[in-house]
Design a protein around this motif. Structure first.
Motif, PDB file in Angstrom:
ATOM      1  N   ARG A  38       0.865  -1.182   0.000  1.00  0.00           N
ATOM      2  CA  ARG A  38       0.000   0.000   0.000  1.00  0.00           C
ATOM      3  C   ARG A  38       0.895   1.224   0.000  1.00  0.00           C
ATOM      4  O   ARG A  38       1.752   1.370   0.881  1.00  0.00           O
ATOM      5  N   GLU A  39       0.697   2.079  -0.962  1.00  0.00           N
ATOM      6  CA  GLU A  39       1.544   3.256  -1.058  1.00  0.00           C
ATOM      7  C   GLU A  39       0.727   4.517  -0.827  1.00  0.00           C
ATOM      8  O   GLU A  39      -0.481   4.538  -1.082  1.00  0.00           O
ATOM      9  N   PHE A  40       1.412   5.528  -0.317  1.00  0.00           N
ATOM     10  CA  PHE A  40       0.829   6.848  -0.103  1.00  0.00           C
ATOM     11  C   PHE A  40       1.773   7.857  -0.732  1.00  0.00           C
ATOM     12  O   PHE A  40       2.864   8.073  -0.215  1.00  0.00           O
ATOM     13  N   ASN A  41       1.376   8.440  -1.830  1.00  0.00           N
ATOM     14  CA  ASN A  41       2.222   9.406  -2.524  1.00  0.00           C
ATOM     15  C   ASN A  41       1.901  10.798  -1.996  1.00  0.00           C
ATOM     16  O   ASN A  41       1.176  11.562  -2.619  1.00  0.00           O
ATOM     17  N   LYS A  42       2.432  11.080  -0.822  1.00  0.00           N
ATOM     18  CA  LYS A  42       2.180  12.356  -0.158  1.00  0.00           C
ATOM     19  C   LYS A  42       3.477  12.876   0.441  1.00  0.00           C
ATOM     20  O   LYS A  42       4.311  12.110   0.915  1.00  0.00           O
ATOM     21  N   LYS A  43       3.624  14.186   0.442  1.00  0.00           N
ATOM     22  CA  LYS A  43       4.730  14.800   1.168  1.00  0.00           C
ATOM     23  C   LYS A  43       4.394  14.701   2.654  1.00  0.00           C
ATOM     24  O   LYS A  43       3.304  15.071   3.081  1.00  0.00           O
ATOM     25  N   ILE A  44       5.312  14.194   3.429  1.00  0.00           N
ATOM     26  CA  ILE A  44       5.094  14.013   4.864  1.00  0.00           C
ATOM     27  C   ILE A  44       5.296  15.358   5.566  1.00  0.00           C
ATOM     28  O   ILE A  44       6.352  15.984   5.440  1.00  0.00           O
ATOM     29  N   THR A  45       4.275  15.784   6.297  1.00  0.00           N
ATOM     30  CA  THR A  45       4.342  17.007   7.089  1.00  0.00           C
ATOM     31  C   THR A  45       3.711  16.715   8.447  1.00  0.00           C
ATOM     32  O   THR A  45       3.071  15.680   8.639  1.00  0.00           O
ATOM     33  N   ASN A  46       3.848  17.653   9.366  1.00  0.00           N
ATOM     34  CA  ASN A  46       3.222  17.492  10.684  1.00  0.00           C
ATOM     35  C   ASN A  46       1.710  17.357  10.578  1.00  0.00           C
ATOM     36  O   ASN A  46       1.080  16.787  11.455  1.00  0.00           O
ATOM     37  N   LYS A  47       1.134  17.860   9.512  1.00  0.00           N
ATOM     38  CA  LYS A  47      -0.319  17.835   9.339  1.00  0.00           C
ATOM     39  C   LYS A  47      -0.848  16.478   8.899  1.00  0.00           C
ATOM     40  O   LYS A  47      -2.034  16.212   9.044  1.00  0.00           O
ATOM     41  N   ASN A  48      -0.002  15.607   8.326  1.00  0.00           N
ATOM     42  CA  ASN A  48      -0.512  14.306   7.872  1.00  0.00           C
ATOM     43  C   ASN A  48       0.247  13.115   8.477  1.00  0.00           C
ATOM     44  O   ASN A  48       0.233  12.031   7.923  1.00  0.00           O
ATOM     45  N   MET A  49       0.847  13.312   9.616  1.00  0.00           N
ATOM     46  CA  MET A  49       1.562  12.221  10.284  1.00  0.00           C
ATOM     47  C   MET A  49       0.626  11.095  10.708  1.00  0.00           C
ATOM     48  O   MET A  49       1.084  10.013  11.039  1.00  0.00           O
ATOM     49  N   ASN A  50      -0.678  11.348  10.684  1.00  0.00           N
ATOM     50  CA  ASN A  50      -1.625  10.291  11.029  1.00  0.00           C
ATOM     51  C   ASN A  50      -1.572   9.142  10.023  1.00  0.00           C
ATOM     52  O   ASN A  50      -2.150   8.082  10.258  1.00  0.00           O
ATOM     53  N   LEU A  51      -0.852   9.317   8.915  1.00  0.00           N
ATOM     54  CA  LEU A  51      -0.613   8.212   7.978  1.00  0.00           C
ATOM     55  C   LEU A  51       0.018   7.018   8.687  1.00  0.00           C
ATOM     56  O   LEU A  51      -0.135   5.880   8.265  1.00  0.00           O
ATOM     57  N   PHE A  52       0.725   7.295   9.779  1.00  0.00           N
ATOM     58  CA  PHE A  52       1.474   6.263  10.490  1.00  0.00           C
ATOM     59  C   PHE A  52       0.727   5.678  11.684  1.00  0.00           C
ATOM     60  O   PHE A  52       1.285   4.883  12.429  1.00  0.00           O
TER      61      PHE A  52
END
Length: 148
Positions: A38-52
């Protein structure tokens, strides 16, 4: 993916111009078509750390020092139940035995020589990057075997 990645990462000429995430997913599926990537093509920022939020182990593998600091600080502050494996000091063609894994604190490890930063005339070289990446992969296996 840029040509400069070819000297130290598992990509091929035909991958140039594609997103790294798409290229590596393609390679992994060629190695083992029975896995679910499963891939997530997103720039990692403090706003989307919930990806983890649904993972046990986070491996930091950024080239950019600012990005390294941001993800590390966020995880160590807000996701204390996650394992974080970061990297620091892989540049140059120095002694391979300088690369090691160090436990910094509970659930936080750093792999590398902790000294050799990439700079002009002293760039990232495939052997040291691969040694560090293998240290990180080995630590993931160790954590998972001990946990499960």
């Amino acid at each position: 993916m840029e040509p400069s990645n070819l000297n130290r990462q598992q990509y091929f000429i035909e991958d140039i111009g594609s997103y790294k995430i798409d290229a590596i997913k393609n390679h992994l599926n060629k190695i083992n078509p029975f896995i679910n990537v499963r891939e997530f093509n997103k720039k990692i920022t403090n706003k989307n750390m919930n990806l983890f939020k649904n993972v046990d182990i986070i491996i930091e593998a950024f080239d950019d020092p600012k990005s390294k600091a941001e993800i590390s600080n966020y995880v160590l502050t807000n996701m204390k139940d996650k394992f974080l494996i970061a990297s620091c000091g892989m540049a140059g063609y120095y002694d391979s035995n300088m690369i090691h894994t160090k436990k910094i604190r509970e659930n936080f490890y750093i792999c590398g020589d902790l000294v050799s930063e990439a700079k002009i005339g002293d760039g990232l070289m495939a052997p040291r990057v691969a040694i560090c990446a293998n240290h990180m992969a080995n630590l993931v296996i160790k954590i998972l075997v001990e946990k499960y």
